[in-house]
Design a protein around this motif. Structure first.
Motif, PDB file in Angstrom:
ATOM      1  N   ALA A  34       0.830  -1.204   0.000  1.00 58.86           N
ATOM      2  CA  ALA A  34       0.000   0.000   0.000  1.00 58.86           C
ATOM      3  C   ALA A  34       0.865   1.254   0.000  1.00 58.86           C
ATOM      4  N   LEU A  35       1.923   1.260   0.805  1.00 55.94           N
ATOM      5  CA  LEU A  35       2.829   2.407   0.833  1.00 55.94           C
ATOM      6  C   LEU A  35       3.505   2.593  -0.526  1.00 55.94           C
ATOM      7  N   THR A  36       3.890   1.501  -1.157  1.00 54.86           N
ATOM      8  CA  THR A  36       4.506   1.581  -2.488  1.00 54.86           C
ATOM      9  C   THR A  36       3.524   2.140  -3.506  1.00 54.86           C
ATOM     10  N   ILE A  37       2.276   1.698  -3.472  1.00 57.80           N
ATOM     11  CA  ILE A  37       1.273   2.205  -4.417  1.00 57.80           C
ATOM     12  C   ILE A  37       1.016   3.694  -4.195  1.00 57.80           C
ATOM     13  N   ILE A  38       0.949   4.107  -2.933  1.00 56.81           N
ATOM     14  CA  ILE A  38       0.745   5.531  -2.631  1.00 56.81           C
ATOM     15  C   ILE A  38       1.915   6.357  -3.153  1.00 56.81           C
ATOM     16  N   LEU A  39       3.135   5.871  -2.944  1.00 53.70           N
ATOM     17  CA  LEU A  39       4.312   6.596  -3.445  1.00 53.70           C
ATOM     18  C   LEU A  39       4.322   6.642  -4.967  1.00 53.70           C
ATOM     19  N   LEU A  40       3.908   5.559  -5.625  1.00 52.51           N
ATOM     20  CA  LEU A  40       3.852   5.551  -7.086  1.00 52.51           C
ATOM     21  C   LEU A  40       2.831   6.561  -7.610  1.00 52.51           C
ATOM     22  N   MET A  41       1.756   6.764  -6.872  1.00 55.59           N
ATOM     23  CA  MET A  41       0.740   7.728  -7.318  1.00 55.59           C
ATOM     24  C   MET A  41       1.223   9.169  -7.168  1.00 55.59           C
ATOM     25  N   PHE A  42       2.012   9.461  -6.159  1.00 56.25           N
ATOM     26  CA  PHE A  42       2.398  10.845  -5.891  1.00 56.25           C
ATOM     27  C   PHE A  42       3.684  11.283  -6.575  1.00 56.25           C
TER      28      PHE A  42
END
Length: 103
Positions: A34-42
């Protein structure tokens, strides 16, 4: 069989999710992903070094929940090693050849 019990080696495997994971393992891996996906979005226009850093939470948590022989997973192995190193025990010999301090 003289009241001896034979327990199969994989008897605890049925208590695990998909035969490999505990709920804590899935929570840990899910939070890393989840943290990786959030970082990929931002993060936009990331170079190779930045992309590796963005993917690190998922890679590290995936490594920690990877199954290992003789242990549940890498995380459990690390916990056992740290416990062994930082909680030394002293075992005293009380065998038949010890005189208990007598000469």
């Amino acid at each position: 069989m003289n009241n001896s019990y034979l327990i199969p080696a994989n008897s605890k495997k049925s208590q695990l999710i998909l035969g490999f994971f505990t709920p804590v393992d899935l929570i840990l891996f899910g939070s890393g992903c989840a943290l990786t996906i959030i970082l990929l979005m931002f993060v936009r226009n990331a170079n190779l070094a930045q992309m590796i850093m963005i993917l690190m939470p998922a890679l590290i948590t995936g490594f920690l929940v990877t199954p290992v022989l003789y242990y549940h997973n890498v995380l459990q192995f690390i916990i056992n090693v740290v416990t062994y190193i930082f909680n030394p025990r002293r075992y005293y010999w009380k065998g038949w050849c010890v005189r208990d301090g007598e000469e």
